[in-house]
Scaffold this motif. Sequence first.
Motif, PDB file in Angstrom:
ATOM      1  N   ARG A  48       0.874  -1.264  -0.170  1.00 46.42           N
ATOM      2  CA  ARG A  48      -0.066  -0.037  -0.006  1.00 46.42           C
ATOM      3  C   ARG A  48       0.722   1.271   0.105  1.00 46.42           C
ATOM      4  O   ARG A  48       0.727   2.442  -0.699  1.00 46.42           O
ATOM      5  N   THR A  54      -8.587   8.411  -1.888  1.00 47.43           N
ATOM      6  CA  THR A  54      -8.449   7.400  -0.553  1.00 47.43           C
ATOM      7  C   THR A  54      -7.411   7.788   0.479  1.00 47.43           C
ATOM      8  O   THR A  54      -7.763   7.034   1.102  1.00 47.43           O
ATOM      9  N   TYR A  71     -14.501   6.478  -0.389  1.00 50.26           N
ATOM     10  CA  TYR A  71     -13.779   5.553  -1.194  1.00 50.26           C
ATOM     11  C   TYR A  71     -14.819   5.469  -2.244  1.00 50.26           C
ATOM     12  O   TYR A  71     -14.462   4.708  -2.929  1.00 50.26           O
ATOM     13  N   ALA A 103     -13.043   7.577  -4.549  1.00 47.79           N
ATOM     14  CA  ALA A 103     -11.377   6.975  -5.446  1.00 47.79           C
ATOM     15  C   ALA A 103     -12.156   5.853  -6.432  1.00 47.79           C
ATOM     16  O   ALA A 103     -11.650   6.227  -7.540  1.00 47.79           O
ATOM     17  N   ARG A 104     -13.497   5.547  -6.217  1.00 46.80           N
ATOM     18  CA  ARG A 104     -13.385   4.479  -7.370  1.00 46.80           C
ATOM     19  C   ARG A 104     -14.239   4.226  -8.575  1.00 46.80           C
ATOM     20  O   ARG A 104     -14.184   3.746  -9.338  1.00 46.80           O
ATOM     21  N   ASP A 134     -11.872   6.125  -9.487  1.00 49.10           N
ATOM     22  CA  ASP A 134     -10.790   5.072 -10.760  1.00 49.10           C
ATOM     23  C   ASP A 134     -11.248   4.684 -11.905  1.00 49.10           C
ATOM     24  O   ASP A 134     -10.624   4.059 -12.693  1.00 49.10           O
ATOM     25  N   LEU A 160      -6.787  -0.142  -2.923  1.00 53.25           N
ATOM     26  CA  LEU A 160      -8.179   0.763  -2.874  1.00 53.25           C
ATOM     27  C   LEU A 160      -9.423  -0.265  -2.540  1.00 53.25           C
ATOM     28  O   LEU A 160     -10.207  -0.068  -1.485  1.00 53.25           O
ATOM     29  N   GLU A 203      -8.410  -1.989   0.736  1.00 54.72           N
ATOM     30  CA  GLU A 203      -7.850  -1.225   2.318  1.00 54.72           C
ATOM     31  C   GLU A 203      -9.195  -0.775   2.517  1.00 54.72           C
ATOM     32  O   GLU A 203      -9.809  -0.712   4.162  1.00 54.72           O
ATOM     33  N   GLN A 204     -10.672  -0.431   1.988  1.00 52.62           N
ATOM     34  CA  GLN A 204     -11.892  -1.127   1.756  1.00 52.62           C
ATOM     35  C   GLN A 204     -12.733  -1.507   3.417  1.00 52.62           C
ATOM     36  O   GLN A 204     -13.678  -1.112   4.024  1.00 52.62           O
TER      37      GLN A 204
END
Lengths: 853, 188
Positions: A378, A683, A702, A705-706, A709, A729, A732-733
């Motif tokens: 990470r 993130t 999140y 972020a997704r 992404d 990612l 982590e979520q």
Amino acid sequence: MTRSPLERYAEDFERLRQLPPAQRAAALAALPLDEAARNTLQRLLAADAAAELDDPLARLLGRGAASLAGALPRRIGPWRVTGELGSGGMGTVLLAERTEGGFEQRVAIKLLGSHLAGAEAVRRFERERRILASLDHPHIARLLDGGQTEGGVPYLVMEYIDGVAIDRHCSERGLGLRERLGLFLDVCAAVQFAHQHLVVHRDLKPANILVDGHGSVKLLDFGIARLTDEADAPTLNAFTPEFASPEQVSGAPITTASDIYSLGVLLYRMLSGRSPYQADKAQLAELVREIVTTPPLRPSQSLTSRAAVSGAGDLPALDLRRLRRELRGDLDNIVLMALRKEPARRYASAAQLADDIRRYLDDRPVHARVPSVGYRLRKFVARNRLGVALGSLALLALLATATVALQQARSARLQAARAEQHFASVRTLANRFVGEVFDHIVDVPGTSAAQQLLLDTGLEYLDRLAADAGGNHALLLEVAQGYTTLAGIQERMYATPAQRAASAQHALALLDRADRLAPVDQDGWALRRDALVALALSETDAQQFDAAASHFKDAIAAPPASVASPATVVARGALANALVEYAKASGIDLAPAARMALLERARGEFAALKAAALEPRRRDAVDVADASALLFMARTQVDDLADPQHRAKALALAQQALQAHEALLARMPADTRILVNVVLAATSAAAIASGAQQYPLAREFYAAARRHDAQLQRLDPDQPTAALNRLALHLEQLEMELRANGSPRAQLVEIAAVGRLVAALPPTVLEQRQGIAVRAWLDTLKAEFSLRRSQEHDVPREQRLALRREALGLFEQAQRGVAQVAEMVDPSTPDMLELLRSGPDRARASIAALERR
Amino acid sequence: MNEPSTDHDITRLLDAWRSGDAQAREALVQRVYANVRAIAAQSLRQMPGATLSATDLAHEALLRLLGSELDWADRRHFFHVAAQATRQVLVDAARKRLTEKRGGDVERVQLDQAAGVSTSDSDAQLLQVDEALRDLAATDVRRARVIELVYFGGLSRLEVAAALDVSEGTVDRDLRLARAWLRTALEA
């Protein structure tokens, strides 16, 4: 004085107690004593025997049971006790032996000094004991046996090590620096081995690290601290404050990172002869405050004089000045990296720490200066992304100054055609090569030869130009700028710090020459700032932190009074760049608050630039830089542990940073570089929110972020690190959901999707360490959620059993995976490690519970 | 620290005591007493996980009051005092707890934990030990002192031998006999 009543028994008591118990009664009867005296003596002897195993005073006052020489139990299990080795916070250690098959075995028996209450405590003790017994390593004292005395006192039987504490060994033998480091490497190897077996020592200190007669290191008491912890009342949380980590003294979960910290304290001591703390070990309050908040002095700075340490041998055998020189730089950095306050920013493993020491010994560059690059998945990914974000800033400043300087040069009347030709060369170099060619070529694998050619050509041009510049002010400035630009290119091409420093020094020398021809102005000062920053950055990488700090300070200093204000756009850009680079510089002693102040100032400059009428392209560049600075502030604020509000403030900053990035994205929707930054900002914000236990907010981040992404993936499917970024990612979520008690059912669906992503990784990645780490990470998450799911009401019994069995298999699989990639294990996630460690047992227990019913 | 004791004070008192001033010893004990109490209360506030034994208390009192740069003679003298002061602190705390019906004040809890003592049973036992030691001291100063130095002062056998100027063997024998005697006294 009255004669003591005890006096009359002293002699007989002493003689009789040394007799075998069987002969005692007869000897007692034979004594010429009256009945009362005989009774008293008998009671004294009985009390003595009883006190051997249970000393009421010791129990009352917390002192080890066998503090009396000779006051030892004669036998424990099959072992004959022959002496006492010591007693401490965790109990008493006895020397014992037994003869078996004509072979005499000597062992150390540790009495854990407390009673095991209840069957559950006994089971736990036995389980831990089995784990510890599996630690078979040449530098770890073996655990041979264990059990409970008749009185219920738990004990452990360990290989007996006839040796002295490592610090004493070093000073008694007057060991030199390299010899000390050699010993320390063995200690690291042992710690690494234990960590791979998911055992944390928790109380690493010289008394637990012995060196035997052959000079071989042996670590004692692995995992014992934890064992006594669990066996005991929760208050008896034994550790040694001077060697304890910040998380240990503040009661946070203990992980492998705590051992790394203790190793740092040990190394500090072995190198400098003193503790990293100013407070004496008995000034508990002060000591704890220091451990938690105060960064330690560099070991080289802590060397004052031999007289200041307790004995000459405490220091490596070297002339003090030379020793200071040896420590300064690499060794300082290595020690300080191990001693970082936050677990996640230390070495990720003892192996990494050892590797850096080996690098130092072999004169190779160490990692300590660059916090955690590539250390674990990470961090690796996150830093790469951050690098993308902030790297553009330096480029921006260079381009900005280049444009202005070139205009200046053009407007100057050129005296010779030859000079003009050189100008063309420099222009080509500075703009075409840097801006276009180099940018395209730098990330292309296999082009290092071409890059080197570019670099050499550039250097050749500049050297020729510098030689011809003579008294031409404009040309001097331009060549100076060329050298600074070159230093930047060299940095990206991993030239040595010395080569980069030479380029920056050339630039500064040329600027000095220029200043003698004409008074320096705002833009000339900007060129100086750029050159100083390039120099400071090369010094940072060479671990010359004092020099780097001083050049950074020069770079952000105000221009001389003779320079006309107000600052030009170029000057502001250069100052902002210098401020940000200084704030980002790793290895320089700068408190988070000081870094924040630098970033605030940089943002002030950005604000002024935004207010100026800039052409759109430059304006965008400023906005990008400003948003990046905000993001960096958020990440810095998280580190400011001294501020009780640090999490809340960091969260606010992260939100701001995300908004700024999203605003940029709205303006430049197709710019993948900005998209990368936005994903990073979201993130980071999510991680900060999750750290502050603001789970709903973290979920929002999140999700953002997704979303971004996904857009990035559409625009640029071939992004090199994107696949791993994406996984990180998602994982982590999932980890956040674990902490937030998210619905197991929903998470299992998500895990299945992530599993497909993992399976789609190229085989080369899957089989490598990163792939193994990712799978172990995912297996642990899946096992944990399966276990949780199996406890929900709507799950039928057969499915429960299946889920629990699956969890067991996954936990075991993940443990095997983690053992393979121990150095990538993230010590900042104690919960994850703990879940994994205890996973199989919990799964087995839950299966058993179901089968019983 | 709320006590206005300074290094200088302590050193002066130690000197005076060594040159035969019995009042200086009393003054010292009072100084140290206040410190040991404060340390016990404070240590738990600062570091919830750690436990201080009686001997840790004495050692910390020494370091706080005199620092670590102390010669052995001073140290030895000081430990006499610290051991006595620690004993007083613990006994007073135990007595207070036993006489007070209501519980729950903060300092109480901290002293409990700091001394590794937590039940009223052990409070009562501690008072018994104290009384027995006092009885012993009436006729047998040396053996009572040995117990005090080892259990309340945290000195090693070697240090006790030096402090009392007797052989190590004597310390062992004294300690063993006195301990057995204390045990019988507690059982009685």
